[in-house]
Structure formats: C-alpha cells, structure tokens
Write a protein that holds these residues in place. Structure first.
Motif, mmCIF file in Angstrom:
data_model
loop_
_atom_site.group_PDB
_atom_site.id
_atom_site.type_symbol
_atom_site.label_atom_id
_atom_site.label_comp_id
_atom_site.label_asym_id
_atom_site.label_seq_id
_atom_site.Cartn_x
_atom_site.Cartn_y
_atom_site.Cartn_z
ATOM 1 N N ALA A 87 0.989 -1.386 -0.150
ATOM 2 C CA ALA A 87 0.193 0.028 -0.074
ATOM 3 C C ALA A 87 0.827 1.247 0.029
ATOM 4 C CB ALA A 87 -0.937 0.000 1.368
ATOM 5 N N LEU A 88 2.198 1.372 0.557
ATOM 6 C CA LEU A 88 2.700 2.440 0.795
ATOM 7 C C LEU A 88 4.274 2.098 1.005
ATOM 8 C CD1 LEU A 88 3.602 2.816 3.957
ATOM 9 C CD2 LEU A 88 1.135 3.148 4.220
ATOM 10 N N ILE A 89 4.894 3.436 0.481
ATOM 11 C CA ILE A 89 6.574 3.352 0.876
ATOM 12 C C ILE A 89 7.004 4.488 1.802
ATOM 13 C CG2 ILE A 89 8.825 3.418 -0.317
ATOM 14 C CD1 ILE A 89 7.267 2.785 -2.946
ATOM 15 N N VAL A 90 7.593 4.288 2.859
ATOM 16 C CA VAL A 90 8.275 5.405 3.710
ATOM 17 C C VAL A 90 9.853 5.786 3.137
ATOM 18 C CG1 VAL A 90 8.733 6.201 5.838
ATOM 19 C CG2 VAL A 90 6.511 4.952 5.371
ATOM 20 N N ILE A 91 9.891 6.915 2.826
ATOM 21 C CA ILE A 91 11.202 7.179 2.418
ATOM 22 C C ILE A 91 12.000 8.137 3.153
ATOM 23 C CG2 ILE A 91 12.452 8.467 0.531
ATOM 24 C CD1 ILE A 91 11.432 6.040 -0.482
ATOM 25 N N ASN A 92 13.346 7.865 3.459
ATOM 26 C CA ASN A 92 14.391 8.943 4.148
ATOM 27 C C ASN A 92 14.973 9.695 3.118
ATOM 28 O OD1 ASN A 92 15.806 10.508 6.022
ATOM 29 N ND2 ASN A 92 17.131 8.436 6.376
ATOM 30 N N LYS A 93 14.452 10.964 2.633
ATOM 31 C CA LYS A 93 15.061 12.029 1.764
ATOM 32 C C LYS A 93 16.191 12.414 2.135
ATOM 33 C CE LYS A 93 13.859 15.807 0.647
ATOM 34 N NZ LYS A 93 14.958 16.670 0.159
ATOM 35 N N PRO A 94 17.270 12.412 1.377
ATOM 36 C CA PRO A 94 18.642 13.104 2.009
ATOM 37 C C PRO A 94 18.248 14.783 1.340
ATOM 38 C CG PRO A 94 18.695 12.228 0.015
ATOM 39 C CD PRO A 94 17.411 11.631 0.303
ATOM 40 N N ALA A 95 19.103 15.577 2.196
ATOM 41 C CA ALA A 95 19.219 16.993 1.737
ATOM 42 C C ALA A 95 19.604 16.999 0.135
ATOM 43 C CB ALA A 95 19.851 17.776 2.812
ATOM 44 N N LEU A 124 -0.559 7.137 -10.830
ATOM 45 C CA LEU A 124 -1.160 7.727 -9.978
ATOM 46 C C LEU A 124 -0.642 9.388 -9.888
ATOM 47 C CD1 LEU A 124 -0.636 5.514 -6.732
ATOM 48 C CD2 LEU A 124 -2.631 5.847 -7.901
ATOM 49 N N PRO A 125 -1.522 10.055 -9.575
ATOM 50 C CA PRO A 125 -1.088 11.659 -9.561
ATOM 51 C C PRO A 125 0.182 11.778 -8.636
ATOM 52 C CG PRO A 125 -3.405 11.584 -9.183
ATOM 53 C CD PRO A 125 -2.855 9.794 -9.102
ATOM 54 N N ARG A 126 0.858 12.454 -9.335
ATOM 55 C CA ARG A 126 2.132 12.657 -8.619
ATOM 56 C C ARG A 126 3.116 11.539 -8.270
ATOM 57 N NH1 ARG A 126 -1.507 15.758 -6.959
ATOM 58 N NH2 ARG A 126 -1.931 14.726 -4.885
ATOM 59 N N ALA A 127 2.663 10.333 -9.078
ATOM 60 C CA ALA A 127 3.287 9.202 -8.540
ATOM 61 C C ALA A 127 3.211 8.671 -6.981
ATOM 62 C CB ALA A 127 4.843 9.137 -8.912
ATOM 63 N N GLY A 128 2.032 9.010 -6.619
ATOM 64 C CA GLY A 128 1.811 8.609 -5.173
ATOM 65 C C GLY A 128 2.252 9.641 -4.147
ATOM 66 N N ILE A 129 3.102 10.581 -4.344
ATOM 67 C CA ILE A 129 3.762 11.437 -3.347
ATOM 68 C C ILE A 129 2.595 12.452 -2.839
ATOM 69 C CG2 ILE A 129 5.204 13.278 -3.145
ATOM 70 C CD1 ILE A 129 6.799 12.473 -5.370
ATOM 71 N N LEU A 130 2.197 12.265 -1.395
ATOM 72 C CA LEU A 130 1.420 12.917 -0.586
ATOM 73 C C LEU A 130 1.603 14.417 -0.302
ATOM 74 C CD1 LEU A 130 0.475 9.869 0.759
ATOM 75 C CD2 LEU A 130 -1.481 11.259 0.499
ATOM 76 N N HIS A 131 3.043 14.520 0.102
ATOM 77 C CA HIS A 131 3.451 15.774 0.689
ATOM 78 C C HIS A 131 4.926 15.956 0.190
ATOM 79 C CE1 HIS A 131 5.650 13.653 4.338
ATOM 80 N NE2 HIS A 131 4.827 12.622 3.731
ATOM 81 N N ARG A 132 5.186 17.126 0.562
ATOM 82 C CA ARG A 132 6.949 17.256 0.135
ATOM 83 C C ARG A 132 7.544 17.805 1.287
ATOM 84 N NH1 ARG A 132 5.701 20.481 -5.851
ATOM 85 N NH2 ARG A 132 4.285 18.997 -6.712
ATOM 86 N N LEU A 133 9.192 17.766 1.088
ATOM 87 C CA LEU A 133 9.741 18.318 1.569
ATOM 88 C C LEU A 133 10.686 19.316 0.965
ATOM 89 C CD1 LEU A 133 11.213 15.365 3.865
ATOM 90 C CD2 LEU A 133 9.822 17.107 4.630
ATOM 91 N N ASP A 134 11.104 20.284 1.525
ATOM 92 C CA ASP A 134 12.022 21.206 0.559
ATOM 93 C C ASP A 134 13.100 20.454 0.134
ATOM 94 O OD1 ASP A 134 10.029 23.310 1.233
ATOM 95 O OD2 ASP A 134 11.405 24.125 2.798
ATOM 96 N N LYS A 135 13.916 21.049 -0.977
ATOM 97 C CA LYS A 135 15.089 20.104 -1.397
ATOM 98 C C LYS A 135 16.170 20.060 -0.327
ATOM 99 C CE LYS A 135 19.009 21.219 -4.539
ATOM 100 N NZ LYS A 135 19.642 22.204 -5.723
ATOM 101 N N ASP A 136 16.207 21.182 0.328
ATOM 102 C CA ASP A 136 17.696 21.048 1.481
ATOM 103 C C ASP A 136 16.843 20.526 2.845
ATOM 104 O OD1 ASP A 136 19.423 21.517 -0.306
ATOM 105 O OD2 ASP A 136 19.051 23.703 -0.433
ATOM 106 N N THR A 137 15.600 20.070 3.032
ATOM 107 C CA THR A 137 15.251 19.418 4.154
ATOM 108 C C THR A 137 15.248 18.013 4.074
ATOM 109 O OG1 THR A 137 13.946 21.351 4.593
ATOM 110 C CG2 THR A 137 13.322 19.234 5.789
ATOM 111 N N SER A 138 15.746 17.292 4.991
ATOM 112 C CA SER A 138 15.976 15.790 4.974
ATOM 113 C C SER A 138 14.822 15.215 5.672
ATOM 114 C CB SER A 138 17.274 15.400 5.620
ATOM 115 O OG SER A 138 17.584 16.054 6.963
#
Length: 316
Positions: A87-95, A124-138
């Motif tokens: 159903a979902l993926i949780v990602i740790n996005k790097p800065a 899926l719309p926006r490939a399933g991405i629900l919310h965003r983090l700024d480019k330089d926020t991890s």
C-alpha cells in the motif's frame, strides 16, 4: 466514460460532493468537486453546485474526465527505504534531493527515483507522493502505491491526523515551547518566498525545546498544517530562524566567545538545519497506527556536537 446513478434516501440532507465521494469511492472528493464545477456532473439533467443538499431519489449523470498524467522518466537514483508494503512506501529523503520535477528541476528528483523502483506509480497523480519536503530539508516522506491508499492517506493529511514531526536548530535561546498560529501566503514582492500575511492560509506549528545551547536551541516541531516553507517561515516570524536558512535566516550570527570549531561549522552549514525525523499514520489497509522515527543526518549531528562543546568550554 459516462455513468448514471440514483441518490439513495439514506444520504438525505448531505452535500452533493460528500455523497458522491461515498458513492464513487474510486475518485477523491476534490476530483468530484472539480467535475461538478466543470459541469460534467448533472443532477436531473441540470448543472448543480457541490454544496447542494440532496433529498434522495435524484438522478446523477457523471461524465468522467481523467486528465492525462505527465509521463516522467524513471531514473536509477538510490533510495533510502525505511518501510514498504503493498500500500505504501516510507522514504528517508536526503538533503539536496528535489521531491517533484518543476521549473529548474526537470528530472533527477525523488519522483524519478520512485518510478524506477516501482513503475506502477506512473498511473497515480504525482506518482503517489502525498506531501513534500524542501530540497534542502531531509527526512521522512510517505508515498501511496494504490489509488485506495492515496485517497485514504490524503484524507488523513486533510484531517490533520497524519503525524509529521521535525527537529531543527534555530538561532537564539528559547525558554519554553509554544505554538505559532500565523497565516502563510506568497510574499508580496518576492514571489519565490513565503511570508506571514493576513491574506494567507491558516498555518499552525507546535514546537518544544529539546536542548538549549549558549546562543542556539534544538527544537522538536509538529506540523498541524502543511504550507510551503511553513516551519522556516514561522521560526523566522518569531525571530528564531533556522540555522543555515539562506532564504529566511539572514546572515550567520556569532556569539561573543564562540569557539572557532563552532564558527566554522556555522559558516559551512549551507542548508537549513531541519529534519523530518518522525512520521505516523493509520495504515490504509490494516487500520493500525504506525510510527517511524529516524536519526538526525550526520551534518546536523556534527553541528550539535560543536554546539555542545562550545557550551561546555564556556563553563570552564
């Protein structure tokens, strides 16, 4: 695709858009509202408003208009996956990694990486991405993998039950925690910036003190709303901008007697010291509440170490 349906009397006195969201579970209420406003949903053959109250027995005709999704390129970009199921993926996005393609960032984004990892997300719309983090926020982001999960998680986000917690290092010493309830909108003159403005949308950030230093504070923050640059704007608004934030933080501030190692750390910290360290949600399939938490990235750990050492030496 066209379909017709009759409103059951059990939905009497409900808004039309609310009723149709229940009767057409494959589509979001936002999408249904757009169709009503565009005139592709008719009640008894006539255009109608989303807020119209139904009585039951009305005939609804729906002309489903699906906007074509942009075709994004799948790119082999490494992902730090914290959790994944059907159903979902949780990602740790790097800065430094942009979440979604846009002006100046046509590719090499998190979205491109997700499509390489799970090609079905293209549908899926926006490939399933629900919310965003700024480019330089991890930190942590959740991605839906199915239409049903996307609808469920979007509802949690809208109802403010999707938990998002951050850690930040800010200028100045705060005595205690608090809440910033100040509307955010586009800056009047600098359109790439956001600002606290009376015409903005309601924005609420809760914060508490995690650790105090001589001239800085480590905070834990919880978003109640999710406006663009919200934490960064709110911290600057209360005169405690985030360390390294070139857009809202101004110049590097140095305290009297500050150790050379800390001065170097502060001057070399070229991104906002902001990290989404915790994420919590109700699983869209099991109904179980799940919470994930990750460590601070190495650059923030090094900065905190220098702040602790500076405070230790000041006491000697």
């Amino acid at each position: 695709m066209k379909q017709t349906l009759i409103i059951p009397e059990t939905h009497k006195d409900e808004r039309l858009d609310q009723t149709l969201a229940k009767l057409l579970p494959d589509f979001s209420r936002t999408q249904i509202k757009e169709w009503i406003e565009a005139g592709t949903i008719l009640m008894n053959g006539q255009p109608v408003k989303a807020k119209t109250r139904v009585k039951g027995g009305e005939m609804i005709s729906v002309e489903v208009v699906i906007k074509p999704q942009p075709v994004w390129e799948a790119q082999a970009i490494p992902l730090s996956i914290v959790y994944e199921d059907e159903a979902l993926i949780v990602i740790n996005k790097p800065a430094g990694l942009v979440v979604h393609p846009g002006a100046g960032n046509a590719d090499r984004t998190l979205l491109n990486a997700l499509l390489h990892h799970a090609p079905a997300l293209q549908a899926l719309p926006r490939a399933g991405i629900l919310h965003r983090l700024d480019k330089d926020t991890s930190g942590l982001l959740v991605i839906a993998k199915t239409p049903a999960a996307l609808k469920d998680l979007s509802h949690q986000l809208k109802k403010r039950t999707l938990l998002r917690e951050y850690q930040a290092i800010v200028w100045g010493t705060l005595i205690s925690g608090g809440t910033v309830d100040a509307p955010i909108g586009r800056h009047g003159l600098q359109r790439k910036r956001m600002a606290v403005t009376e015409s903005g949308k309601q924005s609420v950030t809760h914060y508490r003190v995690a650790e105090k230093f001589r001239a800085h504070t480590r905070l834990k923050l919880r978003l109640e709303t999710g406006r663009t640059h919200q934490i960064r704007v709110h911290m600057a608004h209360i005169h405690h901008p985030i360390v390294g934030d070139a857009t809202y933080g101004g110049r590097v501030q140095l305290a009297k007697g500050m150790q050379p190692e800390l001065i170097q750390q502060l001057r070399q910290f070229k991104r906002q010291a902001l990290h989404a360290y915790a994420l919590g949600l109700t699983h869209p399939e099991t109904g179980e509440f799940i919470r994930w938490e990750i460590e601070l990235p190495s650059d923030m750990k090094a900065l905190i170490s220098a702040l602790r050492e500076d405070m230790k030496r000041s006491r000697q």
